[in-house]
Design an enzyme around this catalytic site. Structure first.
Site, PDB file in Angstrom:
ATOM      1  N   GLU A 281       0.807  -1.237   0.000  1.00  0.00           N
ATOM      2  CA  GLU A 281       0.000   0.000   0.000  1.00  0.00           C
ATOM      3  C   GLU A 281       0.830   1.272   0.000  1.00  0.00           C
ATOM      4  O   GLU A 281       0.417   2.277  -0.570  1.00  0.00           O
ATOM      5  CB  GLU A 281      -0.923   0.094   1.236  1.00  0.00           C
ATOM      6  CG  GLU A 281      -1.793  -1.094   1.458  1.00  0.00           C
ATOM      7  CD  GLU A 281      -1.230  -1.910   2.587  1.00  0.00           C
ATOM      8  OE1 GLU A 281      -0.042  -2.253   2.483  1.00  0.00           O
ATOM      9  OE2 GLU A 281      -1.948  -2.213   3.534  1.00  0.00           O
TER      10      GLU A 281
ATOM     11  N   ASP B 296      -1.862  -5.014   3.875  1.00  0.00           N
ATOM     12  CA  ASP B 296      -1.934  -5.374   5.290  1.00  0.00           C
ATOM     13  C   ASP B 296      -2.854  -6.569   5.538  1.00  0.00           C
ATOM     14  O   ASP B 296      -3.709  -6.899   4.715  1.00  0.00           O
ATOM     15  CB  ASP B 296      -2.416  -4.172   6.120  1.00  0.00           C
ATOM     16  CG  ASP B 296      -1.375  -3.067   6.170  1.00  0.00           C
ATOM     17  OD1 ASP B 296      -0.186  -3.376   6.001  1.00  0.00           O
ATOM     18  OD2 ASP B 296      -1.751  -1.896   6.382  1.00  0.00           O
TER      19      ASP B 296
ATOM     20  N   ASP C 172      -5.302  -7.024   7.678  1.00  0.00           N
ATOM     21  CA  ASP C 172      -6.652  -6.847   8.201  1.00  0.00           C
ATOM     22  C   ASP C 172      -7.662  -6.765   7.055  1.00  0.00           C
ATOM     23  O   ASP C 172      -7.323  -6.943   5.887  1.00  0.00           O
ATOM     24  CB  ASP C 172      -6.722  -5.611   9.100  1.00  0.00           C
ATOM     25  CG  ASP C 172      -6.244  -4.349   8.380  1.00  0.00           C
ATOM     26  OD1 ASP C 172      -6.094  -4.386   7.139  1.00  0.00           O
ATOM     27  OD2 ASP C 172      -6.022  -3.337   9.068  1.00  0.00           O
TER      28      ASP C 172
ATOM     29  N   GLU D  70      -9.281  -4.239   5.748  1.00  0.00           N
ATOM     30  CA  GLU D  70      -9.028  -3.162   4.800  1.00  0.00           C
ATOM     31  C   GLU D  70      -7.934  -3.580   3.821  1.00  0.00           C
ATOM     32  O   GLU D  70      -8.025  -3.324   2.612  1.00  0.00           O
ATOM     33  CB  GLU D  70      -8.618  -1.898   5.562  1.00  0.00           C
ATOM     34  CG  GLU D  70      -8.968  -0.596   4.883  1.00  0.00           C
ATOM     35  CD  GLU D  70     -10.457  -0.344   4.786  1.00  0.00           C
ATOM     36  OE1 GLU D  70     -10.875   0.202   3.750  1.00  0.00           O
ATOM     37  OE2 GLU D  70     -11.202  -0.697   5.710  1.00  0.00           O
TER      38      GLU D  70
ATOM     39  N   TYR E 248       2.537  -5.219  13.207  1.00  0.00           N
ATOM     40  CA  TYR E 248       1.409  -4.434  12.682  1.00  0.00           C
ATOM     41  C   TYR E 248       0.667  -3.729  13.812  1.00  0.00           C
ATOM     42  O   TYR E 248       0.386  -4.324  14.854  1.00  0.00           O
ATOM     43  CB  TYR E 248       0.461  -5.349  11.907  1.00  0.00           C
ATOM     44  CG  TYR E 248      -0.576  -4.604  11.109  1.00  0.00           C
ATOM     45  CD1 TYR E 248      -0.188  -3.591  10.238  1.00  0.00           C
ATOM     46  CD2 TYR E 248      -1.928  -4.912  11.225  1.00  0.00           C
ATOM     47  CE1 TYR E 248      -1.130  -2.902   9.487  1.00  0.00           C
ATOM     48  CE2 TYR E 248      -2.873  -4.232  10.479  1.00  0.00           C
ATOM     49  CZ  TYR E 248      -2.476  -3.221   9.618  1.00  0.00           C
ATOM     50  OH  TYR E 248      -3.412  -2.536   8.879  1.00  0.00           O
TER      51      TYR E 248
ATOM     52  N   ARG F  25      -2.362  -2.249  13.969  1.00  0.00           N
ATOM     53  CA  ARG F  25      -3.825  -2.292  14.116  1.00  0.00           C
ATOM     54  C   ARG F  25      -4.227  -3.706  14.502  1.00  0.00           C
ATOM     55  O   ARG F  25      -4.318  -4.580  13.656  1.00  0.00           O
ATOM     56  CB  ARG F  25      -4.520  -1.851  12.825  1.00  0.00           C
ATOM     57  CG  ARG F  25      -4.281  -0.394  12.485  1.00  0.00           C
ATOM     58  CD  ARG F  25      -5.122   0.095  11.329  1.00  0.00           C
ATOM     59  NE  ARG F  25      -4.816   1.489  11.013  1.00  0.00           N
ATOM     60  CZ  ARG F  25      -3.938   1.887  10.115  1.00  0.00           C
ATOM     61  NH1 ARG F  25      -3.258   0.984   9.416  1.00  0.00           N
ATOM     62  NH2 ARG F  25      -3.716   3.169   9.900  1.00  0.00           N
TER      63      ARG F  25
ATOM     64  N   HIS G 134      -3.027 -11.383  14.558  1.00  0.00           N
ATOM     65  CA  HIS G 134      -2.568 -12.571  15.271  1.00  0.00           C
ATOM     66  C   HIS G 134      -1.630 -12.279  16.421  1.00  0.00           C
ATOM     67  O   HIS G 134      -1.319 -13.147  17.192  1.00  0.00           O
ATOM     68  CB  HIS G 134      -1.867 -13.514  14.286  1.00  0.00           C
ATOM     69  CG  HIS G 134      -2.713 -13.847  13.099  1.00  0.00           C
ATOM     70  ND1 HIS G 134      -3.899 -14.527  13.219  1.00  0.00           N
ATOM     71  CD2 HIS G 134      -2.561 -13.576  11.779  1.00  0.00           C
ATOM     72  CE1 HIS G 134      -4.437 -14.681  11.997  1.00  0.00           C
ATOM     73  NE2 HIS G 134      -3.646 -14.099  11.124  1.00  0.00           N
TER      74      HIS G 134
END
Length: 821
Positions: free
Chosen positions: A9, A82, A84, A86, A284, A286, A329
């Site tokens: 991204e 990523d 998640d 999104e 990560y 989030r 995770h």
């Protein structure tokens, strides 16, 4: 051309990953989503199973072309957004928009940008998880439906330009309800008794009476009784205790702790954490999970053994309390526990150290304590004083880290107590009876609001920061700026057999830095709660989040969830639009003594105001805007009538008329065509000509040139980013190494030349006659600038090939887009 194309991204992430992969891999960035719902239409076919219409933004079309060209030449495409929902949706949009061949497309995920994590991901690719994609689609479409249908109702019933959002409106409701609790709160006073005792060894400690007295008379009577009292220790209770470390950071707890310890707001925390993640320094950022991988636990243990020894190590496994923790995770942790202080800029270094300490402490031994409670009786009555103390026998994890507390959780801390024994006689130095008042609930800080949203099950890690930013940007909530007001209280002191009484003062009602609802925020909230109770219901909002979790787990169909929601929502919107009355938050204050007409505080087209008269009357109403610190719900009749005295004519200064008034940026003094802001603690209705003259003189002195450079004036000032000098229309920040109050000619020349050099290095090309330039931005991206309008070109456009016509076209589109918003 490399055999493998990896798409991530962000450019920063791409740069880090490229270091770990060989020459057979080309890493590029999609700069976030390449497709989304259109900005100027609903973009959802509600009659056809809520089918979304995804479009590529004009500014991203050239990027999409570049990615498509790269993909066509690669043997394998790795979608590495990523992990998640999104991120999954970004990969899906890439696959669909670029029309990628499924046979040569791989989806990879990793929760840290390290060589081992990247290689492991490459070795274990998977396909796109459509359950995660559908969960993201459901959230995006549901939020679009809410915003797109509710906002026009607000325009019609309250004020044009307003907007509503599913999670944002619930967050505003929390803040409004807390404010109403504070407004309705009636403080009750009581007298708290404390005594300072002296042991036979000469040690001093403090104890408190176990009860308070309601009135001053009762407190004085109690002190009178104790004038000749003798004191002794009647009970001594020592108990072992322990403190355990907090779990490693989740998104929410990181935001809270960074607020308490580093004074970061939520957005700043996430921006800094994003940089640390993209640099490969943390996992990560989030995540709902407090779990640590086995590798991380062993790395933390090794660091503890090396630095503190075996007695400080205790391996711990943590699990998330919240059911449906999103598909992350692992907790937020350093990728390398041996790296305690990497060479980083200040904010990143401080946040990294916080994460490192929290992670290390989570794998350390409990702190062993001894808690002591001493009961002290007196010979005159049955009342007892209690003293509490705490001694650390073994510091354990406290050697590294102690979790902070929010304001409302703070208690009086236990201190150390001297050696005492049962039956021991004590001397008293003095006894105080201090008046104390019950406190209203605390206003939310950004961090405590995140904590509350998480407790209610509203929102997810990726939504906290944008939610809080949105409600402030919309003007529904603002950061408080009031330091508070003084309140007197009484204290009586018994010392040497005599009682002395004194009046002291404390500051109450401070809202500095707290989240305070604006008048428009309160009115919008009341309207939505009254007419859309379901949407604003905390349990309903939490249930929607659980529905998204179920979709992500494959247990619910995303279109069914949207259908169930819309079936009730849409008719409700239509009914409110047709039948609900307009809302202005009107509050009748009284009658104008001169005309007998009604005086009301209400929301007008340009904001909160006072209105004398009504539109039904033959004589037109009179209007006055509220001052920045005033509110429709709290302004008094007297304060409202004072507003009609503005502008106040103060007299003349140097032949020019001087007046005091209020404007968009607050109270000011006008002198001719010049404006001077009033200090926040000065009253617009009390300032006189002498004070106005002082302010004007100070302003003239501050605005006077401090020198010249290349024949042009140099002035100085202080702005939101600190002290600066201004030369030739250019603002130049002044670093701390300079003495801002006494800048020399050499300093000024050095600052200007450094700025010119910096601008020259950034400049790619320009059209001076059009005041348009192309320059290299902060993150290496090229931008077209004209005044305050800027357009990112993206990495796929050669800035040297952009023509003046193309630059003008892009700037015009950006300007139109901003106006539409």
């Amino acid at each position: 051309m490399a055999k493998n194309l990896v798409i991530v991204e962000s450019p920063a992430k791409a740069k880090t990953i490229e270091k770990f992969l060989g020459k057979d891999f080309k890493v590029t960035s999609s700069f976030g989503h390449i497709a989304d719902l259109p900005s100027r239409e609903l973009g959802v076919d509600v009659d056809n199973d809520f089918t979304p219409k995804y479009v590529v933004d004009t500014e991203k079309k050239s990027l999409v072309k570049k990615l498509r060209d790269l993909a066509s030449k690669a043997e394998t495409i790795w979608l590495a957004s990523d992990e998640d929902r999104e991120g999954e949706a970004i990969s899906w949009h890439l696959a669909e928009t670029l029309k990628l061949d499924r046979g040569k497309t791989r989806r990879i995920v990793f929760n840290s940008i390290t060589k081992s994590a990247i290689q492991k991901a490459i070795e274990n690719p998977r396909s796109i998880d459509y359950n995660l994609v559908n969960a993201q689609q459901a959230r995006r479409i549901l939020d679009r439906l809410v915003g797109y249908e509710l906002s026009p109702v607000l325009w019609k019933k309250i004020k044009p330009g307003l907007s509503a959002g599913r999670v944002q409106s619930v967050a505003v409701r929390l803040i409004v309800e807390r404010e109403r609790e504070i407004e309705a709160f009636d403080p009750e006073g009581s007298f708290r008794i404390a005594a300072e005792f002296l042991t036979s060894d000469g040690n001093v400690f403090t104890a408190r009476l176990s009860q308070n007295f309601k009135t001053q008379a009762e407190a004085r009577e109690f002190l009178e009784e104790l004038k000749t009292a003798e004191f002794q220790v009647t009970h001594l209770d020592r108990k072992p205790a322990k403190k355990s470390p907090a779990a490693p950071f989740t998104t929410s707890t990181l935001q809270q702790e960074a607020s308490r310890k580093l004074y970061f707001n939520v957005s700043r925390t996430m921006q800094v954490a994003q940089r640390l993640y993209e640099a490969g320094l943390i996992t990560y950022m989030r995540t709902d999970s407090v779990n640590l991988s086995g590798e991380a636990i062993q790395a933390a243990k090794a660091a503890i053994l090396e630095n503190y020894g075996d007695s400080y190590s205790k391996v711990r496994q943590y699990s998330s309390k919240s059911k449906g923790a999103q598909e992350a995770h692992e907790a937020i942790r350093p990728t390398d526990m041996n790296l305690q202080r990497p060479n980083l800029e200040r904010d990143q270094a401080r946040l990294y150290e916080l994460i490192w300490k929290r992670t290390l402490a989570s794998q350390m031994s409990d702190a062993q304590l001894e808690r002591t409670e001493v009961t002290i009786s007196n010979s005159r009555n049955g009342e007892q004083f209690i003293a509490k103390g705490e001694v650390i026998k073994f510091d354990g994890f406290l050697k590294v880290y102690m979790e902070g507390k929010d304001e409302e959780d703070l208690e009086e801390q236990d201190g150390m107590l001297p050696a005492l024994s049962t039956g021991e006689k004590l001397e008293v130095n003095y006894i105080t009876a201090t008046q104390r008042f019950t406190r209203p609930p605390y206003r939310y800080t950004e961090a405590s609001l995140v904590k509350k949203l998480e407790e209610l099950g509203i929102g997810r890690p990726s939504t906290y920061a944008p939610t809080i930013s949105t409600i402030q940007n919309r003007g529904y909530v603002e950061k408080g700026s009031i330091d508070g007001s003084p309140r007197e209280y009484t204290q009586m002191v018994l010392e040497g057999g005599k009682i002395a009484e004194k009046t002291l003062s404390e500051t109450v009602g401070s809202d500095k830095g707290k989240l305070v609802p604006t008048d428009i925020g309160m009115i919008v909230n009341d309207f939505l709660v009254s007419n859309f109770a379901n949407i604003l219901d905390y349990n309903f909002t939490a249930k929607v989040e659980k529905d998204f979790d179920n979709i992500a787990a494959g247990d619910e169909d995303w279109q069914d969830v949207l259908s169930q929601f819309y079936r009730d929502f849409h008719p409700n919107v239509a009914d409110v639009e047709e039948h609900a009355e307009r809302a202005s938050g009107e509050r009748i204050l009284g009658k104008d003594p001169d005309s007998g007409r009604q005086v009301a505080a209400r929301l007008g087209r340009f904001g909160p105001m006072i209105q004398i008269g009504t539109v039904e009357e033959e004589e037109k109403p009179m209007f006055a805007s509220l001052l920045p610190h005033q509110s429709i719900s709290t302004i008094t009749f007297e304060e409202a009538m004072d507003l009609f005295k503005l502008p106040r004519k103060l007299g003349t200064y140097k032949g020019l008329e001087v007046e005091a008034n209020v404007g968009r940026y607050g109270p000011y003094i006008r002198y001719g065509k010049k404006f001077v802001s009033l200090d926040s603690d000065e009253s617009l209705f009390e300032v006189d000509l002498q004070r106005a003259a002082e302010l004007i003189q100070a302003k003239e002195k501050a605005d006077a040139p401090i020198g010249h450079y290349e024949g042009k004036e140099v002035t100085k000032g202080k702005g939101r980013f600190g002290p600066f000098i201004k030369w030739d229309g250019v603002f130049i920040n002044v670093a701390k190494k300079y003495d801002f109050e006494d800048l020399s000619e050499a300093d000024i020349a050095e600052l200007i030349e450094a700025k010119k050099k910096k601008e020259a290095e950034k400049l790619v090309r320009e059209w001076p006659e059009e005041k348009i330039r192309i320059e290299k931005g902060r993150w290496g991206r090229h931008q077209i600038l004209k005044g305050r309008i800027r357009v990112d070109l993206g990495n796929d456009v050669d800035p040297l090939e952009v023509s003046l016509e193309q630059a003008k076209e892009l700037l015009a589109k950006k300007k139109t887009k901003k106006r539409t918003k």
